[in-house]
Design a protein around this motif. Structure first.
Motif, short mmCIF file in Angstrom:
data_model
loop_
_atom_site.label_atom_id
_atom_site.label_comp_id
_atom_site.label_asym_id
_atom_site.label_seq_id
_atom_site.Cartn_x
_atom_site.Cartn_y
_atom_site.Cartn_z
N THR A 1 0.94 -1.10 -0.01
CA THR A 1 -0.02 -0.07 0.20
C THR A 1 0.92 1.27 0.10
OG1 THR A 1 -1.79 -1.20 1.06
CG2 THR A 1 -1.59 1.21 1.32
N THR A 2 1.99 1.08 0.70
CA THR A 2 2.87 2.50 0.85
C THR A 2 3.36 2.64 -0.49
OG1 THR A 2 2.98 2.05 3.12
CG2 THR A 2 4.87 3.28 1.95
N ILE A 3 3.75 1.63 -1.21
CA ILE A 3 4.56 1.69 -2.43
C ILE A 3 3.45 2.27 -3.57
CG2 ILE A 3 5.66 0.51 -4.33
CD1 ILE A 3 6.58 -1.34 -2.32
N VAL A 4 2.32 1.78 -3.47
CA VAL A 4 1.41 2.14 -4.73
C VAL A 4 1.01 3.65 -4.29
CG1 VAL A 4 -1.35 1.92 -5.01
CG2 VAL A 4 0.23 -0.22 -4.81
N LEU A 5 0.88 4.06 -3.00
CA LEU A 5 0.43 5.41 -2.75
C LEU A 5 1.66 6.39 -3.12
CD1 LEU A 5 -1.44 5.16 0.91
CD2 LEU A 5 -2.27 5.39 -1.39
N LEU A 6 2.80 5.69 -3.04
CA LEU A 6 3.89 6.65 -3.59
C LEU A 6 4.28 6.71 -5.08
CD1 LEU A 6 6.48 5.52 -0.82
CD2 LEU A 6 5.43 7.79 -1.18
N VAL A 7 3.94 5.66 -5.83
CA VAL A 7 4.15 6.01 -7.30
C VAL A 7 2.82 5.93 -8.07
CG1 VAL A 7 6.26 4.34 -7.25
CG2 VAL A 7 3.97 3.15 -7.34
N ILE B 1 13.17 0.70 2.78
CA ILE B 1 13.84 0.14 1.59
C ILE B 1 12.68 0.44 0.50
CG2 ILE B 1 14.26 -1.90 0.56
CD1 ILE B 1 15.50 -3.02 3.26
N ALA B 2 11.52 0.09 0.72
CA ALA B 2 10.41 0.56 -0.39
C ALA B 2 10.46 2.00 -0.58
CB ALA B 2 8.95 -0.04 0.56
N HIS B 3 10.62 2.85 0.34
CA HIS B 3 10.58 4.36 0.10
C HIS B 3 11.84 4.69 -1.08
CE1 HIS B 3 11.67 8.52 0.68
NE2 HIS B 3 10.39 8.92 0.64
N ASN B 4 12.93 4.31 -0.25
CA ASN B 4 14.21 4.31 -1.33
C ASN B 4 14.00 3.73 -2.63
OD1 ASN B 4 15.26 5.74 0.74
ND2 ASN B 4 16.34 4.07 1.49
N HIS C 1 13.62 4.61 -8.51
CA HIS C 1 12.81 4.60 -9.71
C HIS C 1 12.42 5.51 -10.42
CE1 HIS C 1 9.79 3.55 -12.80
NE2 HIS C 1 9.16 4.48 -12.23
N PHE C 2 12.14 6.77 -9.53
CA PHE C 2 11.95 8.19 -10.20
C PHE C 2 13.12 8.86 -10.69
CE2 PHE C 2 7.85 7.57 -7.93
CZ PHE C 2 7.18 7.73 -9.01
N ARG C 3 14.34 8.68 -9.99
CA ARG C 3 15.62 9.21 -10.22
C ARG C 3 15.93 8.39 -11.52
NH1 ARG C 3 18.46 8.78 -4.50
NH2 ARG C 3 17.61 11.04 -3.86
N LYS C 4 15.97 7.11 -11.77
CA LYS C 4 16.28 6.62 -12.95
C LYS C 4 15.31 7.13 -14.25
CE LYS C 4 17.66 2.22 -10.81
NZ LYS C 4 17.16 0.82 -10.68
N HIS D 1 14.09 10.19 -14.40
CA HIS D 1 14.20 11.48 -14.44
C HIS D 1 13.03 12.16 -14.13
CE1 HIS D 1 18.48 10.66 -15.31
NE2 HIS D 1 18.11 10.12 -16.63
N THR D 2 12.38 11.63 -13.46
CA THR D 2 11.10 12.47 -13.21
C THR D 2 11.06 12.51 -11.62
OG1 THR D 2 9.70 10.18 -12.80
CG2 THR D 2 9.72 11.50 -14.97
N ARG D 3 10.20 13.44 -11.18
CA ARG D 3 9.98 13.64 -9.67
C ARG D 3 8.79 12.75 -9.28
NH1 ARG D 3 9.19 19.32 -7.84
NH2 ARG D 3 9.65 18.25 -5.94
N PRO D 4 8.86 12.36 -7.83
CA PRO D 4 7.58 11.52 -7.67
C PRO D 4 6.34 12.46 -7.24
CG PRO D 4 9.32 11.46 -5.99
CD PRO D 4 10.12 12.08 -7.03
N GLN D 5 5.35 11.75 -7.77
CA GLN D 5 4.02 12.38 -7.30
C GLN D 5 3.56 11.72 -6.46
OE1 GLN D 5 1.97 12.66 -11.26
NE2 GLN D 5 1.70 14.77 -10.65
N ILE D 6 3.63 12.09 -5.18
CA ILE D 6 3.05 11.34 -4.02
C ILE D 6 1.63 11.97 -4.00
CG2 ILE D 6 3.23 10.82 -1.72
CD1 ILE D 6 6.39 11.06 -2.15
#
Length: 194
Positions: A37-43, A82-85, A90-93, A95-100
């Protein structure tokens, strides 16, 4: 009933390191919903979240097997970090900023079965969830991020600070401002609907 369900996370980790794979399976089942759930909400993308989720557990397995885990009685916080990192990487690779954002309509974390509640109760819950999601979407990105980590991942303020690289006071302040902003929105929305 699972033979390992009454064991603590640390006991399960010790068993897994000693070669007991079912202990790790129990650990994964215990925490998979909260981490996913945390990962889905972040990405904001379920398919991407599934890929990252798998990557996270590969990293967890590798860390456990190479004795990189420090037994601090907070396995979940460590796994969420670890999930947050992994999400940030992923977003760094890309080249986008995460839309949380907190606007994912897949009943994540919804453990109640429809058969246990009337259709009316289910509809009311869905409406409330939708309204809260809309209010959360209006929050600044940084405030949404700390709310996800605090209330969905159940991290302490210290763990939030360590996870995203801010001070504890900044984490406290962001959560406080986010909750204040939500209260303001709720007050305004209740006036509009009255």
């Amino acid at each position: 009933m699972n033979l390992y369900s009454n064991l603590t996370d640390q006991e399960l980790i010790r068993l897994y390191i000693a070669g007991n794979n079912p202990a790790f399976t129990t650990l994964v089942h215990r925490h998979k919903n909260r981490i996913f759930t945390t990962i889905v909400l972040l990405v904001r993308d379920r398919n991407l979240a599934e890929d990252i989720f798998q990557e996270v557990f590969v990293k967890i397995v590798n860390a456990l097997q190479s004795d990189q885990y420090v037994d601090n009685s907070r396995f979940l916080a460590w796994a969420v970090r670890i999930a947050h990192n992994a999400c940030i990487s992923h977003f760094r690779k890309a080249h986008t900023r995460p839309q949380i954002v907190l606007n994912y309509n897949d009943d994540l974390g919804n453990n109640m079965k429809l058969s246990e509640h009337s259709q009316e109760q289910h509809m009311i819950k869905a409406e409330i969830t939708e309204e809260i999601n809309m209010m959360l979407d209006r929050l600044p990105r940084l405030q949404r991020e700390v709310l996800i980590l605090r209330y969905y991942a159940d991290l302490s303020y210290k763990e939030i600070a360590q996870t995203i690289g801010i001070s504890i006071n900044t984490a406290l302040g962001r959560v406080r401002y986010a909750l204040g902003n939500l209260r303001k929105q709720m007050g305004v929305e209740s006036l509009v609907s009255a």
